[in-house]
Design a protein around this motif. Structure first.
Motif, PDB file in Angstrom:
ATOM      1  N   PHE A   1      15.949  73.762  78.903  1.00  0.00           N
ATOM      2  CA  PHE A   1      16.589  73.674  80.209  1.00  0.00           C
ATOM      3  C   PHE A   1      15.918  72.556  80.995  1.00  0.00           C
ATOM      4  O   PHE A   1      14.701  72.576  81.205  1.00  0.00           O
TER       5      PHE A   1
ATOM      6  N   GLN B   1      20.469  72.469  78.153  1.00  0.00           N
ATOM      7  CA  GLN B   1      21.227  72.830  79.340  1.00  0.00           C
ATOM      8  C   GLN B   1      20.646  72.058  80.514  1.00  0.00           C
ATOM      9  O   GLN B   1      19.441  72.155  80.796  1.00  0.00           O
TER      10      GLN B   1
ATOM     11  N   SER C   1      27.985  66.197  79.632  1.00  0.00           N
ATOM     12  CA  SER C   1      27.789  67.226  78.623  1.00  0.00           C
ATOM     13  C   SER C   1      28.051  66.624  77.247  1.00  0.00           C
ATOM     14  O   SER C   1      28.539  65.500  77.119  1.00  0.00           O
TER      15      SER C   1
ATOM     16  N   GLY D   1      24.984  71.405  77.623  1.00  0.00           N
ATOM     17  CA  GLY D   1      25.827  72.004  78.644  1.00  0.00           C
ATOM     18  C   GLY D   1      25.317  71.693  80.032  1.00  0.00           C
ATOM     19  O   GLY D   1      24.227  71.140  80.215  1.00  0.00           O
TER      20      GLY D   1
ATOM     21  N   TYR E   1      24.924  73.303  84.107  1.00  0.00           N
ATOM     22  CA  TYR E   1      24.960  74.499  84.942  1.00  0.00           C
ATOM     23  C   TYR E   1      24.439  74.184  86.338  1.00  0.00           C
ATOM     24  O   TYR E   1      23.615  73.291  86.527  1.00  0.00           O
TER      25      TYR E   1
ATOM     26  N   TYR F   1      19.883  82.440  82.319  1.00  0.00           N
ATOM     27  CA  TYR F   1      18.919  82.077  81.283  1.00  0.00           C
ATOM     28  C   TYR F   1      18.904  83.109  80.162  1.00  0.00           C
ATOM     29  O   TYR F   1      18.827  82.768  78.976  1.00  0.00           O
TER      30      TYR F   1
ATOM     31  N   THR G   1      22.187  82.812  78.104  1.00  0.00           N
ATOM     32  CA  THR G   1      22.198  81.592  77.298  1.00  0.00           C
ATOM     33  C   THR G   1      21.313  81.746  76.070  1.00  0.00           C
ATOM     34  O   THR G   1      21.705  81.370  74.954  1.00  0.00           O
TER      35      THR G   1
ATOM     36  N   TRP H   1      26.674  80.153  71.109  1.00  0.00           N
ATOM     37  CA  TRP H   1      26.621  79.234  72.251  1.00  0.00           C
ATOM     38  C   TRP H   1      27.620  78.104  72.069  1.00  0.00           C
ATOM     39  O   TRP H   1      27.778  77.548  70.976  1.00  0.00           O
TER      40      TRP H   1
ATOM     41  N   THR I   1      29.150  74.508  74.291  1.00  0.00           N
ATOM     42  CA  THR I   1      28.956  73.636  75.436  1.00  0.00           C
ATOM     43  C   THR I   1      29.997  73.924  76.514  1.00  0.00           C
ATOM     44  O   THR I   1      31.061  74.487  76.234  1.00  0.00           O
TER      45      THR I   1
ATOM     46  N   GLU J   1      30.597  74.031  81.194  1.00  0.00           N
ATOM     47  CA  GLU J   1      30.052  73.975  82.551  1.00  0.00           C
ATOM     48  C   GLU J   1      29.994  75.386  83.127  1.00  0.00           C
ATOM     49  O   GLU J   1      30.978  76.130  83.057  1.00  0.00           O
ATOM     50  N   THR J   2      28.859  75.742  83.693  1.00  0.00           N
ATOM     51  CA  THR J   2      28.684  77.031  84.353  1.00  0.00           C
ATOM     52  C   THR J   2      28.329  76.785  85.808  1.00  0.00           C
ATOM     53  O   THR J   2      27.347  76.091  86.096  1.00  0.00           O
TER      54      THR J   2
END
Length: 359
Positions: free
Chosen positions: A93, A116, A123, A128, A130, A261, A264, A273, A275, A277-278
């Motif tokens: 992350f 992430q 992306s 990904g 977030y 977290y 994920t 998992w 890819t 957008e969160t």
């Protein structure tokens, strides 16, 4: 520069977007975090660290996490991210806007690692994006500010002129204007996410210019502390900062990353998992408001709760029309809402914000 389901844990890590990752079933998933500031900053990085700890607690024995703090944006971040990937971390992350390009570059070199990136817009197959809809919280802070100000002048200690921060400035202003149309909004840029001395100086300057309620998009409690010393009000940001200035602290818009977290990491372990957008806000619990200071009058507290419920339910959005920019030009007509792509690239002030935006 800088500054968004619960899945079953499988017995072994299968594939990330079709690519098998050779991790033994008994091995805990190695997870790494890259932080822009110190974990004790009381703001952005502190909130991410609380999220990391929540993930570790929820997945005890199944994950092994680490972090690197105080990582500058730019070349240094690429070096740190690359080393974390080379060291065997399978989920990384990167928690600041300015890590975006470095994350993208390293992700291409390590296709079997999941990355992430927080608050960016790029992306890839194994990368990904977030972020939290912190502008919802900023809008609610503005509602309280608009009711509490006596000078009708509010101030923002801002970090960098990136869309994330501009959205928060505009949302705060719109929230204040929704209860007090006479509001004027002043902004001072400190060009740092975390610099207590600069933040304090900016706060004191805004107060000298007539602002009696302050907000911030920076990470230390210095703005709050300056406000309390001057007998003014302010808000916590990213986490509850009440303990640093209890008289000045009216409420805070706080980030909660633990669920994201955890989910994920579970998805990576399960091989599910993907890819994407969160972006979570009040509705998802990624953004939460801390308790109101008792000095907030009952009518203001009632409005705050009503608007919070409307935002959380989706009945209201901060950037609904009619919406004008500084010049008075219509940006969003009545009955419409600012499209997501325009929200994510926002580079203009709403009417009521004073001064020019830095280039």
């Amino acid at each position: 520069m800088k500054r968004r389901t619960l899945l079953t844990v499988a017995a072994s890590l299968a594939a990330v977007l079709g690519a098998a990752v050779p991790v033994h079933a008994a091995d805990p998933l190695k997870v790494a975090f890259v932080y822009i500031g110190p974990v004790g900053d009381a703001g952005w990085t502190y909130a991410h660290e609380q999220g990391r700890l929540a993930m570790e607690k929820a997945l005890a024995g199944k994950v092994k996490s680490t972090y690197v703090e105080n990582v500058p944006e730019g070349a240094d971040s690429e070096r740190v991210i690359r080393k974390l990937a080379a060291d065997g971390n399978k989920l990384i992350f990167t928690t600041s806007f300015g890590y975006m390009n470095a994350t993208e570059k390293v992700a291409k070199a390590f296709p079997n690692v999941v990355f992430q990136h927080a608050t960016g817009f790029k992306s890839g197959k194994n990368m990904g994006v977030y972020e939290s809809r912190m502008y919802e919280g900023a809008y609610l802070l503005g509602v309280v500010a608009g009711k509490m100000t006596k000078s009708n002048t509010l101030g923002m200690v801002a970090s960098f002129p990136v869309p994330e921060v501009i959205r928060n400035i505009n949302a705060f202003t719109l929230g204040a204007q929704s209860v007090n149309p006479a509001i004027r909004m002043k902004v001072l840029w400190v060009n740092s996410w975390y610099d207590p001395a600069k933040e304090r100086q900016a706060a004191e300057t805004l107060i000298a210019q007539g602002a009696d309620v302050l907000t911030q998009n920076t990470d230390s409690p210095a703005t709050l502390q300056a406000a309390q010393e001057k007998g003014k009000y302010a808000f916590g940001w990213d986490s509850d900062m009440q303990r640093f200035a209890p008289k000045a602290h009216l409420t805070a818009s706080t980030n909660h990353w633990g669920d994201f977290y955890t989910k994920t990491a579970q998805a990576v372990m399960a091989g599910t998992w993907k890819t994407g957008e969160t972006r979570g806000g009040l509705q998802e619990g990624m953004v939460r408001m801390s308790p109101l200071n008792p000095v907030v009058p009952a009518d203001a507290a009632r409005l705050f709760e009503e608007k919070k419920a409307a935002l959380a339910s989706g009945k209201m959005r901060p950037f609904q029309g009619p919406l004008k920019d500084q010049s008075g030009a219509i940006k969003v007509p009545a009955g419409a809402e600012l499209p997501l792509k325009d929200l994510l690239s926002m580079n203009w002030y709403v009417q009521g914000v004073e001064g020019k935006m830095p280039k």
